[in-house]
Design a protein around this motif. Structure first.
Motif, PDB file in Angstrom:
ATOM      1  N   ASN A  72      22.929 -44.299  86.356  1.00  0.00           N
ATOM      2  CA  ASN A  72      23.226 -45.173  87.491  1.00  0.00           C
ATOM      3  C   ASN A  72      24.006 -44.434  88.570  1.00  0.00           C
ATOM      4  O   ASN A  72      25.040 -43.812  88.292  1.00  0.00           O
ATOM      5  N   ALA A  73      23.515 -44.496  89.801  1.00  0.00           N
ATOM      6  CA  ALA A  73      24.112 -43.725  90.897  1.00  0.00           C
ATOM      7  C   ALA A  73      25.544 -44.154  91.185  1.00  0.00           C
ATOM      8  O   ALA A  73      26.415 -43.319  91.444  1.00  0.00           O
ATOM      9  N   GLU A  74      25.820 -45.459  91.138  1.00  0.00           N
ATOM     10  CA  GLU A  74      27.167 -45.948  91.446  1.00  0.00           C
ATOM     11  C   GLU A  74      28.169 -45.561  90.363  1.00  0.00           C
ATOM     12  O   GLU A  74      29.307 -45.192  90.652  1.00  0.00           O
ATOM     13  N   SER A  75      27.738 -45.643  89.108  1.00  0.00           N
ATOM     14  CA  SER A  75      28.614 -45.252  88.003  1.00  0.00           C
ATOM     15  C   SER A  75      28.931 -43.760  88.063  1.00  0.00           C
ATOM     16  O   SER A  75      30.072 -43.343  87.829  1.00  0.00           O
ATOM     17  N   LYS A  76      27.930 -42.966  88.401  1.00  0.00           N
ATOM     18  CA  LYS A  76      28.138 -41.521  88.475  1.00  0.00           C
ATOM     19  C   LYS A  76      29.015 -41.156  89.675  1.00  0.00           C
ATOM     20  O   LYS A  76      29.826 -40.228  89.603  1.00  0.00           O
ATOM     21  N   ALA A  77      28.885 -41.905  90.768  1.00  0.00           N
ATOM     22  CA  ALA A  77      29.758 -41.664  91.920  1.00  0.00           C
ATOM     23  C   ALA A  77      31.206 -41.972  91.557  1.00  0.00           C
ATOM     24  O   ALA A  77      32.130 -41.239  91.950  1.00  0.00           O
ATOM     25  N   LEU A  78      31.424 -43.041  90.801  1.00  0.00           N
ATOM     26  CA  LEU A  78      32.778 -43.374  90.341  1.00  0.00           C
ATOM     27  C   LEU A  78      33.300 -42.265  89.431  1.00  0.00           C
ATOM     28  O   LEU A  78      34.471 -41.869  89.531  1.00  0.00           O
ATOM     29  N   ALA A  79      32.446 -41.752  88.561  1.00  0.00           N
ATOM     30  CA  ALA A  79      32.856 -40.671  87.658  1.00  0.00           C
ATOM     31  C   ALA A  79      33.291 -39.436  88.452  1.00  0.00           C
ATOM     32  O   ALA A  79      34.300 -38.803  88.116  1.00  0.00           O
ATOM     33  N   ARG A  80      32.560 -39.108  89.506  1.00  0.00           N
ATOM     34  CA  ARG A  80      32.935 -37.943  90.334  1.00  0.00           C
ATOM     35  C   ARG A  80      34.292 -38.176  91.008  1.00  0.00           C
ATOM     36  O   ARG A  80      35.112 -37.255  91.106  1.00  0.00           O
ATOM     37  N   THR A  81      34.517 -39.392  91.493  1.00  0.00           N
ATOM     38  CA  THR A  81      35.797 -39.719  92.126  1.00  0.00           C
ATOM     39  C   THR A  81      36.935 -39.564  91.132  1.00  0.00           C
ATOM     40  O   THR A  81      38.001 -39.015  91.460  1.00  0.00           O
ATOM     41  N   ILE A  82      36.730 -40.049  89.922  1.00  0.00           N
ATOM     42  CA  ILE A  82      37.762 -39.949  88.879  1.00  0.00           C
ATOM     43  C   ILE A  82      38.057 -38.483  88.560  1.00  0.00           C
ATOM     44  O   ILE A  82      39.225 -38.081  88.457  1.00  0.00           O
ATOM     45  N   ILE A  83      37.023 -37.692  88.418  1.00  0.00           N
ATOM     46  CA  ILE A  83      37.218 -36.265  88.112  1.00  0.00           C
ATOM     47  C   ILE A  83      38.022 -35.579  89.212  1.00  0.00           C
ATOM     48  O   ILE A  83      39.010 -34.880  88.944  1.00  0.00           O
ATOM     49  N   ASP A  84      37.625 -35.786  90.456  1.00  0.00           N
ATOM     50  CA  ASP A  84      38.288 -35.099  91.575  1.00  0.00           C
ATOM     51  C   ASP A  84      39.747 -35.538  91.714  1.00  0.00           C
ATOM     52  O   ASP A  84      40.655 -34.705  91.840  1.00  0.00           O
ATOM     53  N   SER A  85      39.989 -36.863  91.698  1.00  0.00           N
ATOM     54  CA  SER A  85      41.344 -37.370  91.940  1.00  0.00           C
ATOM     55  C   SER A  85      42.272 -37.068  90.767  1.00  0.00           C
ATOM     56  O   SER A  85      43.425 -36.655  90.964  1.00  0.00           O
ATOM     57  N   GLN A  86      41.784 -37.219  89.554  1.00  0.00           N
ATOM     58  CA  GLN A  86      42.673 -37.057  88.408  1.00  0.00           C
ATOM     59  C   GLN A  86      42.923 -35.585  88.070  1.00  0.00           C
ATOM     60  O   GLN A  86      44.004 -35.252  87.570  1.00  0.00           O
ATOM     61  N   ARG A  87      41.973 -34.716  88.349  1.00  0.00           N
ATOM     62  CA  ARG A  87      42.252 -33.285  88.194  1.00  0.00           C
ATOM     63  C   ARG A  87      43.361 -32.855  89.151  1.00  0.00           C
ATOM     64  O   ARG A  87      44.250 -32.070  88.778  1.00  0.00           O
ATOM     65  N   ALA A  88      43.308 -33.352  90.373  1.00  0.00           N
ATOM     66  CA  ALA A  88      44.346 -33.011  91.354  1.00  0.00           C
ATOM     67  C   ALA A  88      45.701 -33.541  90.896  1.00  0.00           C
ATOM     68  O   ALA A  88      46.730 -32.858  91.023  1.00  0.00           O
ATOM     69  N   GLU A  89      45.726 -34.773  90.346  1.00  0.00           N
ATOM     70  CA  GLU A  89      46.988 -35.331  89.868  1.00  0.00           C
ATOM     71  C   GLU A  89      47.498 -34.592  88.628  1.00  0.00           C
ATOM     72  O   GLU A  89      48.718 -34.460  88.443  1.00  0.00           O
ATOM     73  N   ILE A  90      46.595 -34.110  87.788  1.00  0.00           N
ATOM     74  CA  ILE A  90      47.013 -33.312  86.628  1.00  0.00           C
ATOM     75  C   ILE A  90      47.745 -32.057  87.098  1.00  0.00           C
ATOM     76  O   ILE A  90      48.800 -31.693  86.553  1.00  0.00           O
ATOM     77  N   ASP A  91      47.190 -31.386  88.109  1.00  0.00           N
ATOM     78  CA  ASP A  91      47.848 -30.181  88.641  1.00  0.00           C
ATOM     79  C   ASP A  91      49.238 -30.521  89.174  1.00  0.00           C
ATOM     80  O   ASP A  91      50.212 -29.788  88.935  1.00  0.00           O
TER      81      ASP A  91
END
Length: 203
Positions: free
Chosen positions: A175-194
């Protein structure tokens, strides 16, 4: 005689008018606006169920909802347990990002014909990075620098689990919307982990 004949004529006309009204009332209801009593087919049929998703999409969304809920709960503890302004700002960012994503998840699941899971009652070991009940109790009992260290350590683990779940969605979901949400989570949470790793080194 003329008066009597006029009265008779008036009565006949009135009777004819009443008959016309009765016949009119018995005519086909479909010819009158607002008189459809359900005899015709309904025009408010339910929308067709979506088919642009698979089990991986559903699993990702159903697990990410309580995962986000716990992160929001952790973020809400910060103002009353920490004096660290940088941590307060980060916690506010976590809550402001993940609470709307929970609503997005609910909407997506509903469009798939699936209910959103409850935010509470989740098993702390069912998903990567989830804190156990004992860990959450210990966090609530802490304050000051000890709370800061616990919170940062737990949230790094929590975010790492969310990133892993999102990466699985990108690999297995459709699903395109679910995968877009997954990309957002990866980008934002990796930055917060750093950011959190840097803060933990300073605390």
């Amino acid at each position: 005689m003329f008066i009597r004949r006029t009265r008779i004529t008036t009565a006949v006309v009135a009777g004819a008018s009443a008959t016309a009204l009765v016949l009119s009332g018995c005519s086909d209801n479909n010819s009158m606006p607002g008189m459809d009593h359900g005899t015709s087919s309904s025009t408010t049929s339910a929308p067709a169920a979506r088919s642009d998703f698979n089990d991986a999409d559903v699993s990702f969304l159903q697990m990410m909802y309580p995962h986000h809920a716990q992160a929001v709960d952790m973020a809400k503890l910060v103002p009353s347990h920490s004096q660290n302004q940088q941590l307060r700002t980060l916690a506010a960012d976590v809550e402001q990002a993940q609470a709307p994503e929970m609503q997005q998840i609910t909407t997506l699941l509903q469009s798939f014909g699936k209910p959103a899971p409850a935010a509470s009652g989740h098993d702390g070991h069912a998903m990567p990075g989830m804190m156990s009940a004992d860990q959450m109790t210990a966090l609530q009992a802490a304050s000051g620098p000890d709370f800061d260290r616990q919170w940062l350590t737990m949230m790094i683990e929590h975010h790492t689990g969310a990133v892993a779940m999102a990466e699985t969605e990108l690999a297995d979901g459709t699903n395109a919307e679910s995968k877009a949400l997954a990309r957002t989570i990866i980008d934002s949470q990796r930055a917060e982990i750093d950011t959190m790793r840097g803060m933990l080194g300073q605390s």
